[in-house]
Design an enzyme around this catalytic site. Structure first.
Site, PDB file in Angstrom:
ATOM      1  N   GLY A   8       0.840  -1.202   0.000  1.00 60.31           N
ATOM      2  CA  GLY A   8       0.000   0.000   0.000  1.00 60.31           C
ATOM      3  C   GLY A   8       0.871   1.246   0.000  1.00 60.31           C
ATOM      4  O   GLY A   8       0.517   2.278   0.574  1.00 60.31           O
ATOM      5  N   GLY A  11      -0.274   4.848  -0.900  1.00 61.25           N
ATOM      6  CA  GLY A  11      -1.313   5.456  -0.083  1.00 61.25           C
ATOM      7  C   GLY A  11      -0.775   6.582   0.786  1.00 61.25           C
ATOM      8  O   GLY A  11       0.401   6.959   0.704  1.00 61.25           O
ATOM      9  N   GLN A  12      -1.663   7.077   1.657  1.00 59.44           N
ATOM     10  CA  GLN A  12      -1.346   8.265   2.459  1.00 59.44           C
ATOM     11  C   GLN A  12      -0.142   8.035   3.372  1.00 59.44           C
ATOM     12  O   GLN A  12       0.773   8.855   3.421  1.00 59.44           O
ATOM     13  CB  GLN A  12      -2.587   8.632   3.300  1.00 59.44           C
ATOM     14  CG  GLN A  12      -2.507   9.987   3.956  1.00 59.44           C
ATOM     15  CD  GLN A  12      -3.496  10.152   5.111  1.00 59.44           C
ATOM     16  OE1 GLN A  12      -4.140   9.192   5.536  1.00 59.44           O
ATOM     17  NE2 GLN A  12      -3.627  11.363   5.598  1.00 59.44           N
ATOM     18  N   ASP A  34       2.319  -1.875  -4.492  1.00 62.23           N
ATOM     19  CA  ASP A  34       0.941  -1.374  -4.465  1.00 62.23           C
ATOM     20  C   ASP A  34       0.206  -2.005  -5.642  1.00 62.23           C
ATOM     21  O   ASP A  34       0.853  -2.607  -6.518  1.00 62.23           O
ATOM     22  CB  ASP A  34       0.914   0.175  -4.584  1.00 62.23           C
ATOM     23  CG  ASP A  34      -0.343   0.767  -3.948  1.00 62.23           C
ATOM     24  OD1 ASP A  34      -1.455   0.383  -4.368  1.00 62.23           O
ATOM     25  OD2 ASP A  34      -0.227   1.576  -3.020  1.00 62.23           O
ATOM     26  N   ASP A  49      -0.797  -7.459  -5.607  1.00 66.44           N
ATOM     27  CA  ASP A  49      -2.128  -7.622  -5.021  1.00 66.44           C
ATOM     28  C   ASP A  49      -1.910  -8.454  -3.757  1.00 66.44           C
ATOM     29  O   ASP A  49      -1.542  -9.638  -3.833  1.00 66.44           O
ATOM     30  CB  ASP A  49      -3.030  -8.360  -6.032  1.00 66.44           C
ATOM     31  CG  ASP A  49      -4.365  -8.753  -5.411  1.00 66.44           C
ATOM     32  OD1 ASP A  49      -4.593  -8.464  -4.219  1.00 66.44           O
ATOM     33  OD2 ASP A  49      -5.182  -9.363  -6.136  1.00 66.44           O
ATOM     34  N   TYR A 139     -14.526  -1.895   9.216  1.00 61.91           N
ATOM     35  CA  TYR A 139     -13.100  -1.545   9.330  1.00 61.91           C
ATOM     36  C   TYR A 139     -12.612  -1.769  10.766  1.00 61.91           C
ATOM     37  O   TYR A 139     -11.590  -2.416  11.003  1.00 61.91           O
ATOM     38  CB  TYR A 139     -12.949  -0.079   8.923  1.00 61.91           C
ATOM     39  CG  TYR A 139     -11.585   0.537   9.109  1.00 61.91           C
ATOM     40  CD1 TYR A 139     -10.475   0.048   8.421  1.00 61.91           C
ATOM     41  CD2 TYR A 139     -11.423   1.650   9.944  1.00 61.91           C
ATOM     42  CE1 TYR A 139      -9.237   0.656   8.585  1.00 61.91           C
ATOM     43  CE2 TYR A 139     -10.193   2.249  10.103  1.00 61.91           C
ATOM     44  CZ  TYR A 139      -9.098   1.750   9.426  1.00 61.91           C
ATOM     45  OH  TYR A 139      -7.867   2.351   9.581  1.00 61.91           O
ATOM     46  N   LYS A 143      -9.906  -4.408  12.230  1.00 63.55           N
ATOM     47  CA  LYS A 143      -8.701  -3.970  12.950  1.00 63.55           C
ATOM     48  C   LYS A 143      -8.624  -4.641  14.321  1.00 63.55           C
ATOM     49  O   LYS A 143      -7.552  -5.044  14.766  1.00 63.55           O
ATOM     50  CB  LYS A 143      -8.680  -2.436  13.089  1.00 63.55           C
ATOM     51  CG  LYS A 143      -8.404  -1.710  11.776  1.00 63.55           C
ATOM     52  CD  LYS A 143      -6.996  -1.989  11.276  1.00 63.55           C
ATOM     53  CE  LYS A 143      -6.700  -1.416   9.920  1.00 63.55           C
ATOM     54  NZ  LYS A 143      -5.419  -1.825   9.351  1.00 63.55           N
TER      55      LYS A 143
HETATM   56  C1  AKB Z   1     -10.316   6.478   8.920  1.00 63.53           C
HETATM   57  O1  AKB Z   1     -10.847   7.584   9.094  1.00 63.53           O
HETATM   58  O2  AKB Z   1     -10.896   5.479   8.513  1.00 63.53           O
HETATM   59  C2  AKB Z   1      -8.838   6.362   9.265  1.00 63.53           C
HETATM   60  C3  AKB Z   1      -8.650   5.840  10.654  1.00 63.53           C
HETATM   61  C4  AKB Z   1      -8.987   6.692  11.804  1.00 63.53           C
HETATM   62  O3  AKB Z   1      -8.201   4.742  10.815  1.00 63.53           O
HETATM   63  N1  AKB Z   1      -8.181   7.600   9.096  1.00 63.53           N
END
Ligand code: AKB
Length: 312
Positions: A8, A11-12, A34, A49, A139, A143
């Site tokens: 990645g 990415g940012q 990436d 990938d 998400y 995590k």
């Molecule tokens: C998001 O906003 O999804 C991310 C995070 C806080 O993990 N920046």
């Protein structure tokens, strides 16, 4: 940590981590991967990938990195729109990397967690390292599950995996994508280009945030710390600043007095509402000496001067 591989990497976080790590290790020792190509880079690049195990194996075989920074992931807002992909990408790819470490194909792993592991039942302010964790986004669920896997691989097989619960990250070098905290980057571009911004969160939604420069420093300091100091193998709380859109807008107005902000909360509001407003990272400070440098004033000043230069 002599030769690293970043997933990645366009990415940012990846873009800035690759840059900083290259200063430390040399460009040839920072392999970036990436699914999209970088605009230009001096680092060795492979299109990867992270859900393709054979592709992983051939990249590891070709470059023999000792450490993997596995950053490829779907973030909170995109994750809610595509829950199946978010779970698959965030989880399966992590399990590949942890298995590679268990098989001793690599020595060390960095994997980013997030404040998204917390949920509405978590205390809102100064969230301690150990607390109630009932995330309500896909998400966040991925995590939290990932953190449990990291700790399990450490306890069971001694895998040297390290992780940080990143707050919202704010930088001028690369664009964020798919997050709920992204407004805190977009607002600067809109303020400088158009003098106004419509925020997708309500004015008083305070969230934990951090300057990207601090986040990259934290990541490298964590990875360079002696293994004996790393006593948390799930993920460390990491804190910088905490502010609401209104507080950020007021800080921007000190530099751009005509700036206008409007509020039109969308589906991201309920994600933000489920997250804490501030984080206690004293455990990271005591274990490996973490301390942030940027406050809101310093961050705003720097963002405005760097973005002004970039767009001029
Ligand atoms: C998001 O906003 O999804 C991310 C995070 C806080 O993990 N920046």
């Amino acid at each position: 940590m002599n030769k690293i591989l970043i997933t990645g990497a366009c990415g940012q976080i990846g873009t800035e981590l690759a840059e900083k790590a290259s200063e430390l290790l040399g460009h040839d020792n920072v392999v970036i991967t990436d699914i999209r190509k970088p605009v230009n880079t001096r680092n060795p690049f492979e299109e990867l990938d992270v859900l393709d195990k054979n592709a992983w194996l051939s990249v590891l075989d070709k470059y023999q990195p000792d450490t993997v920074f596995h950053l490829a992931a779907l973030l909170s807002a995109t994750g809610e729109k595509n829950p199946e992909l978010a779970w698959k990408l965030n989880m399966n790819s992590l399990l590949y990397v942890l298995e590679f470490a268990r098989e001793k194909k690599i020595k060390k792993v960095f994997w980013p967690s997030s404040i998204a592991v917390f949920g509405p039942t978590t205390p809102k302010y100064n969230v301690p390292q150990h607390t109630i964790m009932e995330p309500t986004t896909v998400y966040g669920i991925s995590k939290l599950a990932g953190e449990r896997w990291c700790e399990w691989y450490f306890n069971k097989f001694g895998v040297d995996v390290r992780s940080l619960r990143y707050p919202g990250l704010i930088g001028w070098k690369s664009d964020p994508g798919g997050g709920t905290t992204d407004y805190a980057v977009h607002i600067f571009y809109e303020a400088l280009k158009n003098g106004k911004y419509t925020c997708f969160l309500s004015e008083d939604t305070a969230l934990p945030m951090m300057c990207m420069e601090d986040a990259i420093r934290a990541t490298l300091e964590l990875m360079q710390a002696p293994a004996a100091n790393i006593k948390i193998r799930s993920s460390y709380n990491l804190a910088g600043i905490s502010f609401s859109p209104k507080e950020l807008a007021n800080e921007i107005k000190k530099h751009l007095p005509g700036f206008i902000i409007q509020y039109q909360p969308d589906f991201r509001q309920s994600i933000a509402d489920s997250w804490p407003a501030s984080i206690d990272d004293s455990v990271a400070s005591s274990h490996w000496g973490w301390k942030h440098k940027y406050d809101l004033e310093k961050l705003t000043k720097r963002m405005i001067s760097e973005i002004r230069l970039k767009i001029s």
